[in-house]
Design a protein around this motif. Structure first.
Motif, PDB file in Angstrom:
ATOM      1  N   LYS A  52       1.324  -1.472   0.032  1.00 30.77           N
ATOM      2  CA  LYS A  52      -0.194  -0.182  -0.194  1.00 30.77           C
ATOM      3  C   LYS A  52       0.866   1.558   0.085  1.00 30.77           C
ATOM      4  O   LYS A  52       0.656   2.015  -0.554  1.00 30.77           O
ATOM      5  N   GLN A  53       1.535   1.362   0.889  1.00 33.72           N
ATOM      6  CA  GLN A  53       2.783   2.229   0.793  1.00 33.72           C
ATOM      7  C   GLN A  53       3.478   2.321  -0.419  1.00 33.72           C
ATOM      8  O   GLN A  53       3.704   3.895  -1.168  1.00 33.72           O
ATOM      9  N   ALA A  54       4.178   1.198  -1.167  1.00 32.34           N
ATOM     10  CA  ALA A  54       4.931   2.308  -2.139  1.00 32.34           C
ATOM     11  C   ALA A  54       3.710   2.145  -3.223  1.00 32.34           C
ATOM     12  O   ALA A  54       4.101   3.080  -3.991  1.00 32.34           O
ATOM     13  N   ARG A  55       2.316   1.912  -3.104  1.00 31.70           N
ATOM     14  CA  ARG A  55       1.084   2.367  -4.439  1.00 31.70           C
ATOM     15  C   ARG A  55       1.277   3.433  -4.197  1.00 31.70           C
ATOM     16  O   ARG A  55       1.245   4.463  -4.802  1.00 31.70           O
ATOM     17  N   LYS A  56       1.115   4.125  -2.909  1.00 34.10           N
ATOM     18  CA  LYS A  56       1.255   5.794  -2.972  1.00 34.10           C
ATOM     19  C   LYS A  56       2.173   6.055  -3.116  1.00 34.10           C
ATOM     20  O   LYS A  56       1.956   7.429  -3.455  1.00 34.10           O
ATOM     21  N   GLU A  57       2.968   6.112  -2.711  1.00 35.72           N
ATOM     22  CA  GLU A  57       4.587   6.967  -3.539  1.00 35.72           C
ATOM     23  C   GLU A  57       4.109   6.609  -4.942  1.00 35.72           C
ATOM     24  O   GLU A  57       4.402   7.575  -5.527  1.00 35.72           O
ATOM     25  N   ALA A  58       4.165   5.874  -5.324  1.00 36.87           N
ATOM     26  CA  ALA A  58       4.141   5.664  -7.163  1.00 36.87           C
ATOM     27  C   ALA A  58       3.144   6.702  -7.349  1.00 36.87           C
ATOM     28  O   ALA A  58       3.212   7.775  -8.218  1.00 36.87           O
ATOM     29  N   ARG A  59       1.425   6.762  -6.809  1.00 39.48           N
ATOM     30  CA  ARG A  59       0.891   7.834  -6.797  1.00 39.48           C
ATOM     31  C   ARG A  59       0.741   9.371  -6.889  1.00 39.48           C
ATOM     32  O   ARG A  59       1.025  10.297  -7.264  1.00 39.48           O
ATOM     33  N   LYS A  60       2.136   9.194  -5.990  1.00 37.43           N
ATOM     34  CA  LYS A  60       2.123  11.067  -5.543  1.00 37.43           C
ATOM     35  C   LYS A  60       3.646  11.576  -6.621  1.00 37.43           C
ATOM     36  O   LYS A  60       3.592  12.436  -6.935  1.00 37.43           O
ATOM     37  N   GLN A  61       4.309  10.294  -7.201  1.00 37.42           N
ATOM     38  CA  GLN A  61       5.459  10.344  -7.915  1.00 37.42           C
ATOM     39  C   GLN A  61       5.093  11.200  -9.455  1.00 37.42           C
ATOM     40  O   GLN A  61       4.725  11.959  -9.472  1.00 37.42           O
ATOM     41  N   ALA A  62       3.900  10.616  -9.543  1.00 36.09           N
ATOM     42  CA  ALA A  62       2.840  10.846 -10.334  1.00 36.09           C
ATOM     43  C   ALA A  62       1.917  12.434 -10.705  1.00 36.09           C
ATOM     44  O   ALA A  62       2.173  11.782 -11.848  1.00 36.09           O
ATOM     45  N   ARG A  63       2.094  12.247  -9.550  1.00 41.98           N
ATOM     46  CA  ARG A  63       1.047  13.203  -9.389  1.00 41.98           C
ATOM     47  C   ARG A  63       1.786  14.729  -9.477  1.00 41.98           C
ATOM     48  O   ARG A  63       1.529  15.200 -10.124  1.00 41.98           O
ATOM     49  N   ALA A  64       3.479  14.774  -9.112  1.00 37.43           N
ATOM     50  CA  ALA A  64       4.067  15.474  -9.211  1.00 37.43           C
ATOM     51  C   ALA A  64       5.040  15.524 -10.865  1.00 37.43           C
ATOM     52  O   ALA A  64       4.920  16.795 -10.640  1.00 37.43           O
ATOM     53  N   LYS A  65       4.759  14.573 -10.863  1.00 39.97           N
ATOM     54  CA  LYS A  65       5.247  14.584 -12.267  1.00 39.97           C
ATOM     55  C   LYS A  65       3.796  15.197 -13.285  1.00 39.97           C
ATOM     56  O   LYS A  65       5.275  16.729 -13.798  1.00 39.97           O
ATOM     57  N   THR A  66       3.350  14.786 -13.419  1.00 41.67           N
ATOM     58  CA  THR A  66       2.388  15.950 -14.103  1.00 41.67           C
ATOM     59  C   THR A  66       1.938  17.296 -13.697  1.00 41.67           C
ATOM     60  O   THR A  66       1.832  18.126 -14.346  1.00 41.67           O
ATOM     61  N   SER A  67       2.094  17.220 -11.972  1.00 41.56           N
ATOM     62  CA  SER A  67       2.170  18.697 -12.298  1.00 41.56           C
ATOM     63  C   SER A  67       3.452  20.408 -12.756  1.00 41.56           C
ATOM     64  O   SER A  67       3.098  20.397 -13.367  1.00 41.56           O
ATOM     65  N   ALA A  68       3.988  19.380 -12.688  1.00 40.37           N
ATOM     66  CA  ALA A  68       5.306  19.713 -12.844  1.00 40.37           C
ATOM     67  C   ALA A  68       5.272  20.105 -14.031  1.00 40.37           C
ATOM     68  O   ALA A  68       5.598  20.898 -15.639  1.00 40.37           O
ATOM     69  N   GLU A  69       4.583  19.289 -14.948  1.00 46.50           N
ATOM     70  CA  GLU A  69       4.504  18.517 -16.306  1.00 46.50           C
ATOM     71  C   GLU A  69       3.796  20.074 -17.616  1.00 46.50           C
ATOM     72  O   GLU A  69       3.689  21.000 -18.060  1.00 46.50           O
ATOM     73  N   MET A  70       2.306  20.126 -15.990  1.00 43.93           N
ATOM     74  CA  MET A  70       1.159  21.300 -16.455  1.00 43.93           C
ATOM     75  C   MET A  70       1.686  22.507 -16.132  1.00 43.93           C
ATOM     76  O   MET A  70       0.990  24.123 -17.272  1.00 43.93           O
ATOM     77  N   LYS A  71       2.785  23.240 -15.237  1.00 39.20           N
ATOM     78  CA  LYS A  71       3.386  24.087 -14.845  1.00 39.20           C
ATOM     79  C   LYS A  71       4.408  24.861 -16.171  1.00 39.20           C
ATOM     80  O   LYS A  71       4.376  25.906 -16.392  1.00 39.20           O
ATOM     81  N   SER A  72       5.079  23.524 -16.591  1.00 44.02           N
ATOM     82  CA  SER A  72       6.001  23.936 -17.876  1.00 44.02           C
ATOM     83  C   SER A  72       5.026  24.523 -19.025  1.00 44.02           C
ATOM     84  O   SER A  72       5.234  25.234 -19.544  1.00 44.02           O
ATOM     85  N   LEU A  73       3.968  23.561 -19.313  1.00 40.41           N
ATOM     86  CA  LEU A  73       2.721  23.723 -20.255  1.00 40.41           C
ATOM     87  C   LEU A  73       2.714  25.874 -20.011  1.00 40.41           C
ATOM     88  O   LEU A  73       2.059  26.317 -20.706  1.00 40.41           O
ATOM     89  N   GLN A  74       2.247  26.007 -18.702  1.00 36.04           N
ATOM     90  CA  GLN A  74       1.418  26.893 -18.238  1.00 36.04           C
ATOM     91  C   GLN A  74       2.209  27.776 -18.917  1.00 36.04           C
ATOM     92  O   GLN A  74       2.043  29.266 -19.205  1.00 36.04           O
ATOM     93  N   GLY A  75       3.658  27.821 -17.884  1.00 43.19           N
ATOM     94  CA  GLY A  75       4.608  29.286 -18.590  1.00 43.19           C
ATOM     95  C   GLY A  75       4.619  29.169 -19.828  1.00 43.19           C
ATOM     96  O   GLY A  75       5.581  29.992 -20.414  1.00 43.19           O
ATOM     97  N   ALA A  76       4.864  28.149 -20.881  1.00 39.70           N
ATOM     98  CA  ALA A  76       4.930  28.678 -22.347  1.00 39.70           C
ATOM     99  C   ALA A  76       3.203  28.740 -22.472  1.00 39.70           C
ATOM    100  O   ALA A  76       3.462  28.575 -24.359  1.00 39.70           O
ATOM    101  N   GLY A  77       2.350  29.512 -21.806  1.00 46.24           N
ATOM    102  CA  GLY A  77       1.394  29.991 -22.839  1.00 46.24           C
ATOM    103  C   GLY A  77       0.356  29.188 -22.856  1.00 46.24           C
ATOM    104  O   GLY A  77      -0.958  29.249 -23.240  1.00 46.24           O
ATOM    105  N   TYR A  78       0.530  27.893 -22.321  1.00 51.07           N
ATOM    106  CA  TYR A  78      -1.501  26.938 -22.751  1.00 51.07           C
ATOM    107  C   TYR A  78      -2.172  27.374 -21.508  1.00 51.07           C
ATOM    108  O   TYR A  78      -1.378  27.610 -20.427  1.00 51.07           O
ATOM    109  N   GLN A  79      -3.540  27.912 -22.006  1.00 52.51           N
ATOM    110  CA  GLN A  79      -4.121  27.727 -20.390  1.00 52.51           C
ATOM    111  C   GLN A  79      -5.451  27.522 -21.253  1.00 52.51           C
ATOM    112  O   GLN A  79      -6.184  28.083 -22.173  1.00 52.51           O
TER     113      GLN A  79
END
Length: 103
Positions: free
Chosen positions: A49-76
């Motif tokens: 359960k802890q391993a799945r939780k950590e994997a989800r946490k890393q996936a969310r962090a990666k997705t958030s970072a990608e969205m921030k970079s896209l929004q910084g590049a002008g995506y609204q």
């Protein structure tokens, strides 16, 4: 469903499939469920359960970072939904160029 609605649905589905393929190509050991390779598999239910939780946490962090970079590049995403595919592609090009320049 109108022709435009079907086209947008088809386009967004294709883009999601492309993105999933890209992610899997970057890390072939990762799966869509975030499973841990069998050689490193935790033994107890709590550890799994802890391993799945950590994997989800890393996936969310990666997705958030990608969205921030896209929004910084002008995506609204909500500004002009009718221009969705082209706006996203333009932002991806800009973000990719900026990432390549920084490396």
């Amino acid at each position: 469903m109108s022709k435009n609605g079907f086209f947008v649905l088809l386009t967004s589905t294709a883009m999601l499939m492309t993105a999933a393929t890209h992610v899997m190509a970057q890390d072939p050991q990762a799966s869509a469920s975030g499973a841990v390779p069998s050689s490193e598999a935790p033994s107890t239910k709590a550890q799994r359960k802890q391993a799945r939780k950590e994997a989800r946490k890393q996936a969310r962090a990666k997705t958030s970072a990608e969205m921030k970079s896209l929004q910084g590049a002008g995506y609204q995403p909500m500004q002009t939904p009718t221009d969705y595919p082209q706006n996203l592609l333009n932002a991806e090009k800009k973000a990719g160029a900026a990432k390549a320049a920084s490396q």
